[in-house]
Write an enzyme that holds these catalytic residues in place. Structure first.
Site, PDB file in Angstrom:
ATOM      1  N   ARG A  76      18.820 -15.256 -61.980  1.00  9.80           N
ATOM      2  CA  ARG A  76      18.053 -14.668 -63.221  1.00  9.80           C
ATOM      3  C   ARG A  76      16.575 -14.912 -63.166  1.00  9.80           C
ATOM      4  O   ARG A  76      15.965 -15.164 -64.499  1.00  9.80           O
ATOM      5  CB  ARG A  76      19.039 -14.638 -64.633  1.00  9.80           C
ATOM      6  CG  ARG A  76      20.247 -14.058 -64.562  1.00  9.80           C
ATOM      7  CD  ARG A  76      20.634 -13.989 -65.754  1.00  9.80           C
ATOM      8  NE  ARG A  76      22.097 -13.595 -66.086  1.00  9.80           N
ATOM      9  CZ  ARG A  76      22.285 -12.234 -66.210  1.00  9.80           C
ATOM     10  NH1 ARG A  76      21.376 -11.335 -66.077  1.00  9.80           N
ATOM     11  NH2 ARG A  76      23.549 -11.550 -66.116  1.00  9.80           N
ATOM     12  N   GLU A  77      16.059 -15.316 -62.149  1.00  8.88           N
ATOM     13  CA  GLU A  77      14.857 -15.766 -62.116  1.00  8.88           C
ATOM     14  C   GLU A  77      13.578 -14.758 -62.494  1.00  8.88           C
ATOM     15  O   GLU A  77      13.875 -13.584 -61.983  1.00  8.88           O
ATOM     16  CB  GLU A  77      14.477 -16.130 -60.660  1.00  8.88           C
ATOM     17  CG  GLU A  77      12.889 -16.372 -60.370  1.00  8.88           C
ATOM     18  CD  GLU A  77      12.168 -17.567 -61.062  1.00  8.88           C
ATOM     19  OE1 GLU A  77      12.704 -18.678 -61.025  1.00  8.88           O
ATOM     20  OE2 GLU A  77      11.249 -17.402 -61.773  1.00  8.88           O
ATOM     21  N   ASN A 112      17.873  -3.939 -65.910  1.00  8.10           N
ATOM     22  CA  ASN A 112      16.552  -3.892 -66.567  1.00  8.10           C
ATOM     23  C   ASN A 112      15.755  -4.982 -66.384  1.00  8.10           C
ATOM     24  O   ASN A 112      14.634  -4.527 -66.135  1.00  8.10           O
ATOM     25  CB  ASN A 112      17.117  -3.702 -68.181  1.00  8.10           C
ATOM     26  CG  ASN A 112      17.589  -2.331 -68.423  1.00  8.10           C
ATOM     27  OD1 ASN A 112      16.992  -1.326 -68.327  1.00  8.10           O
ATOM     28  ND2 ASN A 112      18.802  -2.096 -69.032  1.00  8.10           N
ATOM     29  N   GLY A 113      15.956  -6.181 -66.477  1.00  8.16           N
ATOM     30  CA  GLY A 113      15.179  -7.233 -66.357  1.00  8.16           C
ATOM     31  C   GLY A 113      14.631  -7.107 -65.041  1.00  8.16           C
ATOM     32  O   GLY A 113      13.288  -7.222 -64.732  1.00  8.16           O
ATOM     33  N   ASP A 136      26.763  -2.463 -67.067  1.00  8.83           N
ATOM     34  CA  ASP A 136      26.296  -2.205 -68.545  1.00  8.83           C
ATOM     35  C   ASP A 136      26.119  -0.744 -68.548  1.00  8.83           C
ATOM     36  O   ASP A 136      26.218  -0.073 -69.881  1.00  8.83           O
ATOM     37  CB  ASP A 136      25.609  -3.120 -69.172  1.00  8.83           C
ATOM     38  CG  ASP A 136      25.938  -4.481 -68.928  1.00  8.83           C
ATOM     39  OD1 ASP A 136      27.045  -4.731 -69.126  1.00  8.83           O
ATOM     40  OD2 ASP A 136      25.103  -5.152 -69.334  1.00  8.83           O
ATOM     41  N   GLU A 231      31.041  -6.259 -76.591  1.00  2.75           N
ATOM     42  CA  GLU A 231      30.446  -7.736 -76.836  1.00  2.75           C
ATOM     43  C   GLU A 231      29.310  -7.766 -77.756  1.00  2.75           C
ATOM     44  O   GLU A 231      28.892  -8.750 -78.505  1.00  2.75           O
ATOM     45  CB  GLU A 231      30.568  -8.533 -75.722  1.00  2.75           C
ATOM     46  CG  GLU A 231      28.967  -7.983 -74.834  1.00  2.75           C
ATOM     47  CD  GLU A 231      28.596  -8.940 -73.481  1.00  2.75           C
ATOM     48  OE1 GLU A 231      29.010  -9.938 -73.549  1.00  2.75           O
ATOM     49  OE2 GLU A 231      28.053  -8.210 -72.564  1.00  2.75           O
ATOM     50  N   ARG A 268      33.296  -8.143 -63.452  1.00  2.92           N
ATOM     51  CA  ARG A 268      32.135  -7.981 -62.598  1.00  2.92           C
ATOM     52  C   ARG A 268      32.632  -8.222 -60.969  1.00  2.92           C
ATOM     53  O   ARG A 268      31.789  -8.114 -60.375  1.00  2.92           O
ATOM     54  CB  ARG A 268      31.000  -8.881 -63.038  1.00  2.92           C
ATOM     55  CG  ARG A 268      29.823  -8.228 -63.683  1.00  2.92           C
ATOM     56  CD  ARG A 268      29.078  -9.119 -64.395  1.00  2.92           C
ATOM     57  NE  ARG A 268      28.577 -10.190 -63.695  1.00  2.92           N
ATOM     58  CZ  ARG A 268      27.796 -11.323 -63.981  1.00  2.92           C
ATOM     59  NH1 ARG A 268      27.241 -10.791 -65.361  1.00  2.92           N
ATOM     60  NH2 ARG A 268      27.259 -12.433 -63.762  1.00  2.92           N
TER      61      ARG A 268
HETATM   62  O1  F6P Z   1      24.262  -7.585 -67.479  1.00  6.14           O
HETATM   63  C1  F6P Z   1      25.761  -7.692 -67.144  1.00  6.14           C
HETATM   64  C2  F6P Z   1      26.547  -8.457 -67.812  1.00  6.14           C
HETATM   65  O2  F6P Z   1      27.569  -8.556 -67.319  1.00  6.14           O
HETATM   66  C3  F6P Z   1      26.527  -8.274 -69.342  1.00  6.14           C
HETATM   67  O3  F6P Z   1      27.482  -7.233 -69.633  1.00  6.14           O
HETATM   68  C4  F6P Z   1      26.879  -9.722 -69.959  1.00  6.14           C
HETATM   69  O4  F6P Z   1      26.344  -9.936 -71.288  1.00  6.14           O
HETATM   70  C5  F6P Z   1      25.964 -10.502 -69.074  1.00  6.14           C
HETATM   71  O5  F6P Z   1      25.862  -9.700 -67.821  1.00  6.14           O
HETATM   72  C6  F6P Z   1      26.366 -11.928 -68.973  1.00  6.14           C
HETATM   73  O6  F6P Z   1      25.884 -12.560 -67.577  1.00  6.14           O
HETATM   74  P1  F6P Z   1      25.631 -13.994 -67.262  1.00  6.14           P
HETATM   75  O7  F6P Z   1      26.684 -14.780 -67.853  1.00  6.14           O
HETATM   76  O8  F6P Z   1      25.750 -13.930 -65.619  1.00  6.14           O
HETATM   77  O9  F6P Z   1      24.361 -14.158 -67.586  1.00  6.14           O
END
Ligand code: F6P
Length: 342
Positions: A76-77, A112-113, A136, A231, A268
């Site tokens: 997530r960099e 998106n990011g 998502d 969620e 996932r």
């Molecule tokens: O973006 C996909 C997703 O699976 C979301 O539904 C969830 O909120 C999030 O990633 C959680 O991801 P992580 O725990 O890997 O940051």
């Protein structure tokens, strides 16, 4: 003779089923049909910052279509955020390594990011193509992302399984599905799995409406109910889980025994569905066509069943949420499914 093009591929953000199918779609089309060279960049934008990559041959791309996760790894960099590596100019490092790797373009597979970062790198002068992926389904501009269909299938199977245990114990079962701030996965899997109540962030909900519906159902229809919640549902800040919060509200309001399930990362994982393999393959091959045509700064999309593309500038920072008047919401209401808000 024209110089052989070198294409980099990276996957960033949360993983999902179908990323490897997209990597294969890009890589094989680039090598076989366009005589390009393909470089796999490790762990998302982190690999560009640290110059971590490997050459992807046709052999390396073989046998990955059905594999879940991503052979390249992900992270997530966010290189434009000033976190980690004090003093380092990450965008500058990325540009340096892009040049040193001899890249003509980077394909960024992500949500998106990732597309936002891709747009910013395009602004910095790099040739970038985006491919949207996420369970998502919330990437702006595309009707569908790959990963979504697989997650809907997994979540539907889980809901199916809750019906029998709910029935045996005459309980209410609340199941929480992923989706970040969007309700797409909950709406689709909720409908496909025969949920009685479906709660998504876009509509909000009234506890009284939900409890009245569940009590009415218990008296008139069936002695058990399935409640599917997203969620991202609004709740007090101290409540960590949407399912736990909704279950408490239901048990208090109906006095019917209620249990929760949080499906989590199972949604996932694993092999992509056939539809996701096809969507990812279409996206991958379209990305290469854009590169061959030198149409950079674009994200591949699915619009009205067609594979096409849009400017990355128009994607940046926006989310695709379920419209309040979405046809599936209206269909659900017509089946007397409680959407919580009316
Ligand atoms: O973006 C996909 C997703 O699976 C979301 O539904 C969830 O909120 C999030 O990633 C959680 O991801 P992580 O725990 O890997 O940051």
């Amino acid at each position: 003779m024209a110089k052989q093009k070198r294409v980099g591929i990276l996957s960033a953000g949360g993983d999902c089923p179908g990323i490897n199918a997209a990597i294969r779609g890009v890589g094989k089309t680039a090598i076989v049909s366009h005589n390009m060279e393909v470089i796999g960049i490790s762990s998302g934008f982190s690999g560009l910052i640290h110059n971590d990559f490997e050459i992807l041959t046709e052999e390396a791309l073989s046998g990955i279509l059905t594999l879940g996760g991503t052979i390249l790894g992900t992270s997530r960099e966010k290189p434009f955020k000033k976190t980690g590596m004090p003093g380092a100019d990450k965008p500058k490092l990325i540009k340096k390594h892009y040049r040193e790797m001899g890249l003509d373009c980077i394909v960024c597979i992500g949500g998106n990011g990732t597309q936002k970062t891709a747009a910013m790198l395009a602004e910095e002068g790099l040739n970038v193509i985006g491919i949207p992926k996420t369970i998502d389904n919330d990437v702006f501009g595309t009707d569908f992302t790959f990963g979504f269909d697989s997650a809907v299938t997994i979540a539907t199977e889980a809901i199916d399984r809750l019906h029998t245990t709910a029935n045996s114990h005459k309980r209410i079962m609340v199941i929480e599905l992923m989706g970040h701030n969007a309700g797409w996965l909950t709406l689709y899997a909720g409908l496909a799995g025969g949920g009685d109540v479906i709660l998504i962030p876009e509509l909000g909900y009234n506890p009284k409406t939900v409890n009245r519906y569940l009590l009415d159902r218990a008296y008139k229809k069936k002695p058990y109910s399935i409640v599917v919640v997203a969620e991202g549902l609004e709740r007090p800040a101290e409540e960590t889980s949407a399912a736990a919060y909704v279950a408490k509200m239901i048990e208090k309001g109906t006095k019917i025994e209620t249990r929760t399930t949080i499906l989590g990362y199972v949604q996932r994982g694993g092999s992509p569905s056939a539809m996701d393999r096809i969507l990812a393959t279409r996206f991958g091959s379209h990305a290469v066509q854009l590169i061959a045509d030198e149409r950079f700064g674009r994200m591949v999309i699915n619009k009205n069943g067609q594979t096409t593309s849009m400017s990355l500038k128009d994607v940046g920072g926006k989310l695709s949420l379920v419209p309040k008047d979405h046809s599936l919401i209206n269909k659900a209401r017509a089946l007397d499914i409680c959407m919580g808000d009316q």
